[in-house]
Design a protein around this motif. Sequence first.
Motif, mmCIF file in Angstrom:
data_model
loop_
_atom_site.group_PDB
_atom_site.id
_atom_site.type_symbol
_atom_site.label_atom_id
_atom_site.label_comp_id
_atom_site.label_asym_id
_atom_site.label_seq_id
_atom_site.Cartn_x
_atom_site.Cartn_y
_atom_site.Cartn_z
ATOM 1 N N TYR A 237 0.835 -1.197 0.000
ATOM 2 C CA TYR A 237 0.000 0.000 0.000
ATOM 3 C C TYR A 237 0.874 1.253 0.000
ATOM 4 O O TYR A 237 1.907 1.296 0.678
ATOM 5 N N PRO A 238 0.475 2.297 -0.735
ATOM 6 C CA PRO A 238 1.349 3.472 -0.903
ATOM 7 C C PRO A 238 1.337 4.467 0.255
ATOM 8 O O PRO A 238 2.194 5.343 0.310
ATOM 9 N N LEU A 239 0.354 4.361 1.178
ATOM 10 C CA LEU A 239 0.252 5.349 2.261
ATOM 11 C C LEU A 239 0.007 4.651 3.582
ATOM 12 O O LEU A 239 -0.853 3.782 3.677
ATOM 13 N N ALA A 271 -3.216 1.401 6.518
ATOM 14 C CA ALA A 271 -2.834 1.495 5.113
ATOM 15 C C ALA A 271 -3.978 2.023 4.260
ATOM 16 O O ALA A 271 -5.151 1.777 4.534
ATOM 17 N N THR A 272 -3.607 2.753 3.200
ATOM 18 C CA THR A 272 -4.565 3.269 2.218
ATOM 19 C C THR A 272 -4.032 2.973 0.821
ATOM 20 O O THR A 272 -2.841 3.161 0.557
ATOM 21 N N ASP A 273 -4.924 2.539 -0.093
ATOM 22 C CA ASP A 273 -4.520 2.227 -1.463
ATOM 23 C C ASP A 273 -4.597 3.476 -2.339
ATOM 24 O O ASP A 273 -5.106 4.517 -1.909
ATOM 25 N N ARG A 274 -4.132 3.347 -3.577
ATOM 26 C CA ARG A 274 -4.083 4.497 -4.486
ATOM 27 C C ARG A 274 -5.475 5.024 -4.824
ATOM 28 O O ARG A 274 -5.636 6.222 -5.093
ATOM 29 N N ASP A 275 -6.486 4.155 -4.809
ATOM 30 C CA ASP A 275 -7.841 4.615 -5.107
ATOM 31 C C ASP A 275 -8.572 5.145 -3.881
ATOM 32 O O ASP A 275 -9.762 5.452 -3.941
ATOM 33 N N LEU A 298 10.339 1.916 10.500
ATOM 34 C CA LEU A 298 10.175 2.477 9.151
ATOM 35 C C LEU A 298 11.404 2.278 8.268
ATOM 36 O O LEU A 298 11.460 2.842 7.175
ATOM 37 N N LYS A 299 12.362 1.463 8.697
ATOM 38 C CA LYS A 299 13.628 1.358 7.968
ATOM 39 C C LYS A 299 13.460 0.787 6.564
ATOM 40 O O LYS A 299 14.232 1.122 5.656
ATOM 41 N N ASP A 300 12.461 -0.081 6.353
ATOM 42 C CA ASP A 300 12.253 -0.697 5.044
ATOM 43 C C ASP A 300 11.100 -0.066 4.274
ATOM 44 O O ASP A 300 10.729 -0.556 3.199
ATOM 45 N N CYS A 301 10.526 0.992 4.813
ATOM 46 C CA CYS A 301 9.368 1.620 4.181
ATOM 47 C C CYS A 301 9.822 2.626 3.131
ATOM 48 O O CYS A 301 10.668 3.487 3.397
ATOM 49 N N THR A 302 9.265 2.515 1.932
ATOM 50 C CA THR A 302 9.564 3.464 0.850
ATOM 51 C C THR A 302 8.302 4.189 0.399
ATOM 52 O O THR A 302 8.246 4.727 -0.701
ATOM 53 N N LYS A 303 7.296 4.190 1.239
ATOM 54 C CA LYS A 303 6.001 4.783 0.900
ATOM 55 C C LYS A 303 5.896 6.183 1.510
ATOM 56 O O LYS A 303 6.855 6.754 2.000
ATOM 57 N N ALA A 304 4.666 6.709 1.483
ATOM 58 C CA ALA A 304 4.364 7.951 2.188
ATOM 59 C C ALA A 304 3.839 7.592 3.573
ATOM 60 O O ALA A 304 3.007 6.695 3.723
ATOM 61 N N VAL A 305 4.348 8.269 4.595
ATOM 62 C CA VAL A 305 3.958 8.020 5.985
ATOM 63 C C VAL A 305 3.437 9.326 6.572
ATOM 64 O O VAL A 305 4.133 10.341 6.558
ATOM 65 N N TYR A 433 0.001 13.715 -3.403
ATOM 66 C CA TYR A 433 -0.519 12.346 -3.335
ATOM 67 C C TYR A 433 -2.041 12.394 -3.348
ATOM 68 O O TYR A 433 -2.660 12.887 -2.403
ATOM 69 N N SER A 434 -2.633 11.867 -4.403
ATOM 70 C CA SER A 434 -4.091 11.940 -4.555
ATOM 71 C C SER A 434 -4.824 11.134 -3.489
ATOM 72 O O SER A 434 -5.979 11.422 -3.173
ATOM 73 N N TYR A 435 -4.179 10.120 -2.937
ATOM 74 C CA TYR A 435 -4.811 9.236 -1.953
ATOM 75 C C TYR A 435 -4.588 9.713 -0.521
ATOM 76 O O TYR A 435 -5.024 9.058 0.425
ATOM 77 N N ALA A 436 -3.900 10.830 -0.339
ATOM 78 C CA ALA A 436 -3.632 11.366 0.997
ATOM 79 C C ALA A 436 -4.519 12.571 1.259
ATOM 80 O O ALA A 436 -4.949 13.268 0.337
ATOM 81 N N THR A 437 -4.789 12.824 2.528
ATOM 82 C CA THR A 437 -5.495 14.031 2.946
ATOM 83 C C THR A 437 -4.545 14.890 3.772
ATOM 84 O O THR A 437 -3.395 14.526 4.000
ATOM 85 N N SER A 438 -5.047 16.002 4.250
ATOM 86 C CA SER A 438 -4.190 16.904 5.013
ATOM 87 C C SER A 438 -4.063 16.503 6.477
ATOM 88 O O SER A 438 -3.288 17.116 7.214
ATOM 89 N N SER A 439 -4.803 15.495 6.921
ATOM 90 C CA SER A 439 -4.815 15.173 8.345
ATOM 91 C C SER A 439 -4.488 13.709 8.584
ATOM 92 O O SER A 439 -4.578 12.866 7.683
ATOM 93 N N ASN A 440 -4.156 13.401 9.831
ATOM 94 C CA ASN A 440 -3.839 12.041 10.261
ATOM 95 C C ASN A 440 -5.012 11.420 11.024
ATOM 96 O O ASN A 440 -4.826 10.527 11.836
ATOM 97 N N GLN A 441 -6.216 11.894 10.748
ATOM 98 C CA GLN A 441 -7.389 11.421 11.475
ATOM 99 C C GLN A 441 -7.630 9.932 11.296
ATOM 100 O O GLN A 441 -8.189 9.280 12.187
ATOM 101 N N LEU A 442 -7.232 9.372 10.160
ATOM 102 C CA LEU A 442 -7.461 7.949 9.920
ATOM 103 C C LEU A 442 -6.784 7.103 10.994
ATOM 104 O O LEU A 442 -7.394 6.185 11.558
ATOM 105 N N ALA A 443 -5.514 7.387 11.282
ATOM 106 C CA ALA A 443 -4.797 6.617 12.302
ATOM 107 C C ALA A 443 -5.414 6.841 13.682
ATOM 108 O O ALA A 443 -5.532 5.907 14.480
ATOM 109 N N GLU A 444 -5.792 8.070 13.981
ATOM 110 C CA GLU A 444 -6.386 8.356 15.280
ATOM 111 C C GLU A 444 -7.724 7.634 15.445
ATOM 112 O O GLU A 444 -8.052 7.151 16.537
#
Length: 546
Positions: A237-239, A271-275, A298-305, A433-444
Amino acid sequence: MDEQQYKDRIQALEDELALERARAEHWKSLYLAANQKRFGRSIESSQQLGLDLFDEAETESLCDALENTEGQPTEQKVRSYTRRSSQGRMLTLDPSTPVVDIRHDAQTPVCGCGSTMVRCGEFVHDTLSVIPASTVIVRHHYPRFECPNCLPEPGQSAKVVVRNDGSVLAGTVCDPSLLATIVTDKMQFGLPLYRQEQKLIQEQRGLSRQAMSGWMMLAGGALENLGKALDRALYSYPLWNMDETGVRILSVPGQEESDSNRNCFMIVRAATDRDGSRGPVVFTFSEQRTDAVIADMLKDCTKAVQSDGLSGYSNAAAGGGGFTHLGCMVHARRKAAEILKTNKRAKLAGELVDLYGTFFHHEGELADARKGPQDLTEQQYLAKRREVLEPDLAAIRQWLLDHSKTVLKGSDLATAVNYPLGRWEELTAFLDYSYATSSNQLAENCIRPFAVARKNFLFCITPQGAKVSALYYSLVESCKAMGINPHAYLTYVFANAGRCTTDEDWDALVPGRADLSTIDDYYAMLRSAVPDPDRTQPYILRGKKL
């Protein structure tokens, strides 16, 4: 001073006191009106205080006067109000829902004219019934084999029982569906084991919390590789949205005994997918949340965090991490919003919060428009979002720059100004990133069920118990995120995980990949259970010791 002067002085004081009482009554009525608007009306208390009942629009305008004027209100702003429909008037149920008919008899009534009325039809009214869970004995028949050429030695048996059902609970008296109920009640609905024990006692089902805990630990240990498979699934997953919260562990090896309510941590990755669709949610138990712990995760992560303001994420990205760090605009706004909680007249903080509000409003409109029918490609959506949001972001940044040199150093407002300015690149990186928003509310939102349930169970006894809890929360929250029934999924996993031998087997068992098509048939079999009419003695079920 003569008598007349005394009388004049007394009269003046009485007039002044009457004026102050009138002012007090005025502000008292405004205060009560505000409470009515905020907490709901109370007809009885309003009548006792001699207050008129305000309609909704009048209450809104009085609250505006209370919050925004210092003297007598000279102008009222009336807002529109939309009444919400009652949520208890209508229920929509699946067409496969079973229906049972109850025929009611009634005495034939007599009309007001004296004639006996004649039946002309019937009135049908549907109600919903939820039948409490019933106790079912699942009787397993395993084949037993013996070798006709081998005679058993004294004290030994040549008979072999072949258990081939794949359950991780084989040998216990716990069925996979029972453990699925225990886990979902605890992890999904926040019902700790001691309350489940009380509930089962009330329903005359004698299960102790020790037995339930033992089954959870047994299955959790057998599913360790499933947790690793879930972690591997994240990397497709990219995010990732990440957050962390504290947890109390009574006994931590190598750690001095502490009275702290939060001496260890749960770290969540959602995790969130591109769509924009949701992916797995992984809880990880950690005794610390230092920069080194975050960097190692996060050492092996190459995505957006995306995360909140914890420095470990920014330091990990700046220290050579292969991921792109996205900040949280809601967290940045919170610094200014906290000022308004204690001082509603803080003009500058109010201005900043309003600027954030305009930005979030436009972002929400874009997100809602994208959910509907639209033909925008990913690149077109990114361009449209920049076109709409960049002016709002520019207005926020310019306001911050204008006040960065004038605010009092060390004040709360200085923090509200300097915090976003120091992280502006991270806060606006979501625009790429089209699949990202401005907030971290998803994790919370994903970690909130654990934080709420923590108020009930208070602590874990050992780190091993916390790790098992993290696994179960991962499975339940992943199912919720991906629209899967957690109870059905866990029933399938407990019944079939014993067959997994390779990483590929475990990868096929993670939420979203497991085939749950047989679970409905399994539930139907349980519901079809009937008592043995010839049985007079109670059943005694025995299983292996845990």
